[in-house]
Design an enzyme around this catalytic site. Structure first.
Site, mmCIF file in Angstrom:
data_model
loop_
_atom_site.group_PDB
_atom_site.id
_atom_site.type_symbol
_atom_site.label_atom_id
_atom_site.label_comp_id
_atom_site.label_asym_id
_atom_site.label_seq_id
_atom_site.Cartn_x
_atom_site.Cartn_y
_atom_site.Cartn_z
ATOM 1 N N ASP A 6 72.030 34.813 24.020
ATOM 2 C CA ASP A 6 70.515 34.514 24.464
ATOM 3 C C ASP A 6 70.289 32.847 23.962
ATOM 4 O O ASP A 6 71.176 32.268 23.127
ATOM 5 C CB ASP A 6 69.706 35.245 23.774
ATOM 6 C CG ASP A 6 68.406 35.236 24.589
ATOM 7 O OD1 ASP A 6 68.153 34.565 25.516
ATOM 8 O OD2 ASP A 6 67.549 36.033 23.947
ATOM 9 N N HIS A 66 71.619 40.082 18.741
ATOM 10 C CA HIS A 66 71.350 40.376 20.393
ATOM 11 C C HIS A 66 69.806 39.856 20.484
ATOM 12 O O HIS A 66 68.896 40.314 20.252
ATOM 13 C CB HIS A 66 71.133 42.023 20.192
ATOM 14 C CG HIS A 66 71.073 42.293 21.701
ATOM 15 N ND1 HIS A 66 70.209 43.383 22.160
ATOM 16 C CD2 HIS A 66 71.883 41.871 23.058
ATOM 17 C CE1 HIS A 66 70.179 43.608 23.401
ATOM 18 N NE2 HIS A 66 71.112 42.837 23.986
#
Length: 73
Positions: A6, A66
């Protein structure tokens, strides 16, 4: 090599990138390497990602980022 998971870009052009996600059932190119956070200054002529040092006392061995987000006060 292990890919980024990300990215969050601040209004000033700094980008924070999370990398090293390990997910059950998906092949990992670096299964023994902990996750990482990188910083990239998109204002530079040739921006490059620089690994940020994570504070001592943090359990880096189990770091499995994450996603990533920032908070501006």
């Amino acid at each position: 090599e292990t890919g980024s998971e990300d990215i969050d870009i601040l209004p000033n052009g700094l980008a924070f990138i999370s990398s090293g996600l390990k997910y059950p059932g998906i092949k990992s190119l670096a299964p023994d390497k902990p996750g990482e956070i990188f910083l990239m200054d998109l204002n530079e002529a040739n921006p490059r990602a620089v690994e940020l040092r994570i504070s001592r006392g943090f359990d880096l061995a189990s770091f499995n980022p994450h996603g990533i987000s920032t908070y501006i006060d």
